[in-house]
Design a protein around this motif. Structure first.
Motif, PDB file in Angstrom:
ATOM      1  N   ARG A 110      36.062  43.925  23.178  1.00  0.00           N
ATOM      2  CA  ARG A 110      35.745  44.957  22.197  1.00  0.00           C
ATOM      3  C   ARG A 110      34.269  45.339  22.188  1.00  0.00           C
ATOM      4  N   GLU A 111      33.395  44.431  22.606  1.00  0.00           N
ATOM      5  CA  GLU A 111      31.963  44.737  22.586  1.00  0.00           C
ATOM      6  C   GLU A 111      31.409  44.883  23.986  1.00  0.00           C
ATOM      7  N   ASP A 112      32.310  44.931  24.978  1.00  0.00           N
ATOM      8  CA  ASP A 112      31.963  45.258  26.361  1.00  0.00           C
ATOM      9  C   ASP A 112      30.790  44.409  26.871  1.00  0.00           C
ATOM     10  N   CYS A 113      30.989  43.095  26.804  1.00  0.00           N
ATOM     11  CA  CYS A 113      29.949  42.187  27.297  1.00  0.00           C
ATOM     12  C   CYS A 113      30.582  41.146  28.200  1.00  0.00           C
ATOM     13  N   SER A 114      29.750  40.368  28.868  1.00  0.00           N
ATOM     14  CA  SER A 114      30.249  39.334  29.774  1.00  0.00           C
ATOM     15  C   SER A 114      30.940  38.235  28.979  1.00  0.00           C
ATOM     16  N   VAL A 115      31.776  37.469  29.667  1.00  0.00           N
ATOM     17  CA  VAL A 115      32.464  36.384  28.989  1.00  0.00           C
ATOM     18  C   VAL A 115      31.468  35.352  28.486  1.00  0.00           C
ATOM     19  N   ARG A 116      30.396  35.138  29.216  1.00  0.00           N
ATOM     20  CA  ARG A 116      29.377  34.183  28.769  1.00  0.00           C
ATOM     21  C   ARG A 116      28.708  34.676  27.486  1.00  0.00           C
ATOM     22  N   ASP A 117      28.281  35.938  27.481  1.00  0.00           N
ATOM     23  CA  ASP A 117      27.623  36.473  26.282  1.00  0.00           C
ATOM     24  C   ASP A 117      28.575  36.481  25.093  1.00  0.00           C
ATOM     25  N   ALA A 118      29.839  36.767  25.363  1.00  0.00           N
ATOM     26  CA  ALA A 118      30.817  36.770  24.277  1.00  0.00           C
ATOM     27  C   ALA A 118      30.997  35.368  23.709  1.00  0.00           C
ATOM     28  N   TYR A 119      31.032  34.381  24.572  1.00  0.00           N
ATOM     29  CA  TYR A 119      31.183  33.002  24.100  1.00  0.00           C
ATOM     30  C   TYR A 119      29.971  32.596  23.259  1.00  0.00           C
ATOM     31  N   LEU A 120      28.781  32.928  23.730  1.00  0.00           N
ATOM     32  CA  LEU A 120      27.569  32.560  22.991  1.00  0.00           C
ATOM     33  C   LEU A 120      27.502  33.297  21.649  1.00  0.00           C
TER      34      LEU A 120
END
Length: 449
Positions: free
Chosen positions: A379-389
């Motif tokens: 939904r926020e169009d970011c990498s899986v790493r950034d989303a996890y953080l």
């Protein structure tokens, strides 16, 4: 109408159906008591274990320290950066330490079941880097072993919860360690078993009705409704009552719900039992929302996902902390909007802990599993790493809100039973994190650091 007694025991054929291994990935995530002395006054919150020194409640003021893991709150970060510790509030520490002075000694509990256990080495498992949490003392190994023995006997002999080939996965769930860590003030093992049976039943239903061990979103509402009648009995006519009663033994989730609830109501007050039924209805509503999204292949907005997780979460577990502790928080106090906010925030934070620790486990399982990092990434169009953080930060915000609201309520309503209940909820929050961190049989962290 009372829940009917089970039919005569029958031997289980080798092919008897039962739930899969307890997943605890989407849901909340529990013998009558035998006494237990006076009520304990609440030590500082968060609280680690009865034998440990009280740990102060953090105030919203951060200081930098050089060594992670030191102090009441730990927020480890990636290598090369300092950990963040939150300084304690002396005023809040004094309030949450509990009552003192003449006539209050009887509010403090002394356990008589077994001698103090020797010190144990720290359990395995690393915390999620950057996750705001509080370390706890290792749970009493004597109680852990006994609760584990009793819950296994109940699961196998009383409710036929799982087939024999899933025994190792049931054992790997470590229910004894989980519940002892979450309820260190339980007066007796019988009190601990109240929570443990309910936890096992909740997760069995999640596995069989919702997850990969036979679950499906199709027709979930009907299955949940019938299972819920094992908690909230059907009041019907004489003609149809026997058919409903027989249905409570039709599958493992209903057998487990029925049995666990029977044990629970023998110890709980009427208001406590109704409170639990209400929270389980909330849980089932959350299951239905997630199932509806699965059927339509819908990825919710982040705020929508968090709304679903406020219902599909651990709330039924910490809300019974008074029953497990052998006392009762009055219904009107439990219903206070401020108390409801504290409980909701606690449930929300602990559920995001599950999203974070079960992330790699869910990625490895069939199909798409919604969790907070997955929803943020899409939904926020970011990498899986950034989303996890970012999901870690969402958890941290929820935790700090929970602690701030609990502190405000403790100041405005410093009655001993209120303080003890707030302490119990905080203990559950910390114990839940401890179990996720240390259950390396089930969980491993992604390689994002």
């Amino acid at each position: 109408m009372p829940v009917p007694a089970p039919p005569p025991a029958q031997s289980r054929p080798p092919s008897a159906p039962g739930p899969g291994p307890l997943t605890h990935g989407r849901g909340a995530g529990s013998v009558p008591g035998t006494g237990g002395g006076g009520l304990p006054g609440p030590p500082s919150l968060p609280f680690s274990a009865p034998a440990a020194a009280p740990v102060s409640v953090p105030a919203p003021v951060s200081v930098t320290v050089d060594e992670p893991g030191v102090g009441p709150a730990v927020n480890p970060v990636p290598q090369g950066a300092a950990a963040v510790r939150t300084a304690p509030s002396p005023v809040l520490e004094r309030i949450l330490r509990g009552p003192s002075g003449l006539g209050t000694a009887g509010l403090y509990m002394t356990r008589h079941e077994e001698p103090p256990a020797p010190a144990q080495p720290a359990a395995a498992g690393n915390p999620v880097p950057g996750l705001y949490h509080h370390p706890v003392a290792e749970p009493d190994p004597v109680r852990v072993e006994e609760v584990g023995r009793r819950i296994k006997a109940w699961a196998v002999d009383e409710v036929e919860l799982f087939p024999p080939d899933w025994e190792d996965q049931f054992d790997g769930f470590s229910l004894g360690r989980y519940m002892v860590a979450c309820h260190p003030d339980a007066p007796t093992v019988d009190h601990l078993m109240i929570a443990t049976r309910l936890m096992a039943a909740e997760n069995a239903l999640d596995d069989v009705y919702c997850e990969d061990h036979g679950g499906s979103p199709v027709g979930l509402g009907g299955r949940l409704l019938l299972a819920h009648t094992a908690l909230d009995p059907l009041h019907t006519t004489t003609e149809y009552q026997p058919e409903w009663a027989a249905s409570l033994h039709a599958d493992a989730p209903r057998r487990a719900y029925r049995s666990a609830m029977q044990y629970f109501v023998q110890e709980a007050g009427h208001a406590q039992a109704d409170r639990y039924r209400h929270d389980m209805a909330r849980l089932h509503l959350g299951y239905l929302a997630e199932a509806a999204w699965a059927e339509t292949d819908h990825v919710p907005e982040v705020w929508e996902y968090l709304a679903m997780r406020q219902f599909n979460n651990f709330r039924p577990c910490p809300t019974i902390t008074d029953t497990v502790g052998g006392y009762e928080l009055p219904a009107d106090v439990h219903a206070l909007p401020a108390m409801q906010r504290v409980i909701a925030l606690a449930g929300n934070a602990t559920t995001i802990v599950n999203d974070l620790y079960s992330y790699t486990k869910e990625l490895a399982s069939p199909g798409r599993h919604l969790n907070l990092p997955v929803v943020i990434a899409e939904r926020e169009d970011c990498s899986v790493r950034d989303a996890y953080l970012k999901a870690v930060e969402v958890h941290n915000d929820l935790m700090r809100a929970f602690e701030a609201e609990a502190a405000d309520l403790a100041v405005s309503c410093p009655a001993p039973n209120v303080l003890r209940f707030l302490r119990g909820v905080a203990v559950w929050v910390d114990g839940n994190h401890y179990w996720h961190r240390t259950n390396t049989y089930r969980y491993s962290l992604p390689d994002f650091w």
